[in-house]
Every structure is written in C-alpha cells, then in structure tokens.
Design an enzyme around this catalytic site. Sequence first.
Site, PDB file in Angstrom:
ATOM      1  N   LYS A  57      -9.701   8.003   0.978  1.00  0.00           N
ATOM      2  CA  LYS A  57     -10.131   6.607   0.807  1.00  0.00           C
ATOM      3  C   LYS A  57     -11.603   6.444   1.182  1.00  0.00           C
ATOM      4  CE  LYS A  57      -5.682   4.193   1.336  1.00  0.00           C
ATOM      5  NZ  LYS A  57      -4.777   5.337   1.615  1.00  0.00           N
ATOM      6  N   HIS A  69      -3.177   8.127   5.312  1.00  0.00           N
ATOM      7  CA  HIS A  69      -3.341   6.786   4.750  1.00  0.00           C
ATOM      8  C   HIS A  69      -4.770   6.326   5.028  1.00  0.00           C
ATOM      9  CE1 HIS A  69      -2.148   3.021   3.056  1.00  0.00           C
ATOM     10  NE2 HIS A  69      -2.345   2.351   4.177  1.00  0.00           N
ATOM     11  N   PHE A  82       1.463  -3.104   4.131  1.00  0.00           N
ATOM     12  CA  PHE A  82       1.803  -4.425   4.655  1.00  0.00           C
ATOM     13  C   PHE A  82       3.313  -4.637   4.517  1.00  0.00           C
ATOM     14  CE2 PHE A  82      -2.541  -6.705   3.836  1.00  0.00           C
ATOM     15  CZ  PHE A  82      -3.114  -5.934   4.828  1.00  0.00           C
ATOM     16  N   GLU A 137      -2.025   5.805  13.029  1.00  0.00           N
ATOM     17  CA  GLU A 137      -1.627   6.984  12.257  1.00  0.00           C
ATOM     18  C   GLU A 137      -1.934   8.265  13.027  1.00  0.00           C
ATOM     19  OE1 GLU A 137      -1.911   8.742   7.692  1.00  0.00           O
ATOM     20  OE2 GLU A 137      -3.312   7.173   8.317  1.00  0.00           O
ATOM     21  N   HIS A 185      -9.604   1.714  -0.986  1.00  0.00           N
ATOM     22  CA  HIS A 185      -8.151   1.548  -0.885  1.00  0.00           C
ATOM     23  C   HIS A 185      -7.618   0.956  -2.184  1.00  0.00           C
ATOM     24  CE1 HIS A 185      -4.197   0.983   0.413  1.00  0.00           C
ATOM     25  NE2 HIS A 185      -4.373   0.378   1.567  1.00  0.00           N
ATOM     26  N   CYS A 226       0.808  -1.222   0.000  1.00  0.00           N
ATOM     27  CA  CYS A 226       0.000   0.000   0.000  1.00  0.00           C
ATOM     28  C   CYS A 226       0.838   1.268   0.000  1.00  0.00           C
ATOM     29  CB  CYS A 226      -0.935  -0.002   1.200  1.00  0.00           C
ATOM     30  SG  CYS A 226      -1.767  -1.586   1.441  1.00  0.00           S
TER      31      CYS A 226
END
Length: 413
Positions: A335, A303, A399, A314, A340, A164
């Site tokens: 998002k 994010h 990830f 975050e 995503h 990502c």
Amino acid sequence: MDRRRVVITGLGAVTPIGLTALESWQAVKNGVCGVAPITQFDPSGMKVKLAAEVKGFEAETLLGRQEAKRMGRFTQFAVVAAREAISDAGFDIKNADPDRCGVIISSGIGGLSITEAEHDKGKEKGWDRVSPFYIPTGICNMAAGQVAIDHGFKGMCTCPVTACAGGTNAVGDAFHYIRDGYADVMLCGGTEASVTPLAIGGFTSMKALSQATDPNRASIPFDAERSGFVLGEGAGVLLLEELEHALARGAKIYAEITGYGATCDAYHMTAPLPDGSGGAKAMALALSDGQTAPDSVDYINAHGTSTHLNDAGETAAVKTVFGAHAYELAMSSTKSMTGHMLGAAGAVEAIFTALTLRDGFLPATINYQVKDEACDLDVVPGVGRNADVHYAMSNSLGFGGHNGSLLMKKWEA
C-alpha cells in the site's frame, strides 16, 4: 474426504501503478509510488488532495463504447482484469463445465460516483429523470455479474462486501469452494473506484486519510510519522483451479493456495482491537487450515494501511502468532505504492504475494524513514530484495472488524 489442492493459474490487475498484473508487479519491483494529486475531480477547498488513481485507463478502447457506457468504473476495472486473468491462464470455457466455473468478486462501495452523479441529476431535474442504468450499474455485485456474463461462468456468482477485507475474502472463499469440491474453476478478486468527493470527504471527516501534501510521505505504513491512508482504486482478479484440472490442460502455475482464515473483532465500527487479537486469530486459522507451522512462513504482505492503530495492531498480531519467528520473517506493505484500494486491496495483494513466491522477491515498504518501536519487524524498508520464499501470507483487516488471511506456497512441480 481428501482435500483437493488449489492453484493460481491466471492473474489480471488494473492498479495505480500499472494497467496489467505484470506491469503492476514490475512497478512494485521498481518501488514506484502511485500516489499523486487527485485528477478525477477538483479537490480545491478540501483537506485531502492526494490519491492513488489508476492512470491512463481508457475504458472505451478496452471495452468498446457501448459496453463501457453500461458499466460503472469499478465494473470496467474488474472486467478488464478478469479478461487478462483468463487470457493469462490460457483458459477456454468451451473446454470446461460452465456449471463448475464460478465468480466471487468483492467491492466495498461499488458505483459511488454513479450515485453521486444521479443524485445531483435527480435533485436538479426530478427523481423520475434518474438514469434507468443507475441501479444495475451502481450496485456492488454488478462487477461479479458482468464478469460471469462475459465468460459464461454459470456456477456460484457472488460479491462479499466486507470493506477492506473483501478482496481477501473473495479469494479465500473461492479457494475453499474449489477445495471442498463445489467447483473446479473460480474467477475471484476485488474491485473499487471510489476516488470521489463524497468518499474523500467521508474518510477525511472520520480522520482516516492522510492530509500530507508530499506524495512520498503520504502512504507510509509502519513509519512513526504515518498519519492515515491514501485512497486508491483498481481491481485484481485471479483464476483459481483445482490442481488436476489445471495439470490436465497444461496450465502454468504461479503458486498454490493452502490456507485461509477469517474472523471478526466484534469490537468497534472502524477501530481494530488494539492488541490485534482478531487479526491474529485469522492468521492462526490460515496456518491451521494449511497445516503449516508458523516458522515456515517467510513473508507477509501486510494490510499495512499507514494508520496508527492498524499498523501497530497488525505488528502485535504477527508477534502473537509467530513468536520469536516474527523477527525472522519479512512483512512489508505494498500500500506504500498502491495506496489503499479498499475492496480491491486484498485481491491485488494476493497477486503480489503469489508473484513474491514465484520470483523470490520481497516487495519494499517504500518511503519508509522513521522507525516506530511499536512496528519493529522487518518491513523491507525502502528497497525490495531477493529472498528464498517458500510460504507467504497476505492479510486484510476491514471496517466492521473483518479479518482475512491467505496462506500460499511456492509452486514446485
């Protein structure tokens, strides 16, 4: 050596809320939700039935039948977005040195749908009957390769595969590559097309996806009722140029990229560090790289995936880096509109961040309803708003513990 300045002169995008960069941005301004029932396959019997698909994309019309046939969907997205970015920038390779023009385009998964289809064919008809185009259309780097071929860019051409964070890494790496003198022009960004049974099933089984049935309560970053992300698809491509190169040809400039930070949590395959310290270090590095004080930042495109761990971590990271100023800046997640987009997410969000600076408009976190005390910053809930924005940041956390952060500055000639 003096650092060369790097500016954004062209934008291109294919997203769940628009087929061009500016169409997508207008949808962001309007708070359009791109989440809807899955149409690319029949999800009956599956727990997840929603995704943020690209709508109305006609590859054969845009690329021609033969060309479209020899590209995976993720490559089609990237090629279309790159052509838009080139056109938007008014850039002509004939007036540049092709050896100093490069491409960095990420994809997290590449041609997964091609793998699924060819695997089924191999099992049914025999493995030697698999298409000869399977490998060259399915591998992750082919979007970057096809874009370079399409435009005659002969400098470095590569594909960071960092889940990502890939789109952000691509833009950040391209920024450094120009700033440090290795190139004058870079096409950079990310692309993804993974709304497939295997991807949906895989993310579902690891409990990463929202199983909500209401499109307006599925991708809800920072909301206390968030339950996972919604898988999206699409591409974002930016044309970056060394400032003097851009000025010499009279290019319009959207924004200046001033800093980039990248780190790794080195902690877990999928979970971020609970305190967000890895992401915090990436943000701090971007600020240091851009020689910018934390209290200069007015907006962060988060994010913001709509998972419990990411959004809380975050938020903690932003508080670590910005201190009391965290409560003065705005931090929203687009998002909530696009879902995503995996390897494309950071690139599309970099585009939105540049346009935030240009227009002085803060994108909303749409469909936000229920406050979470662990996510107590100004997430621009519900509706976007005008604001005076001079510095903005875009974050991506992937990830594998990958963290990337871009810092941009409003362009003022």
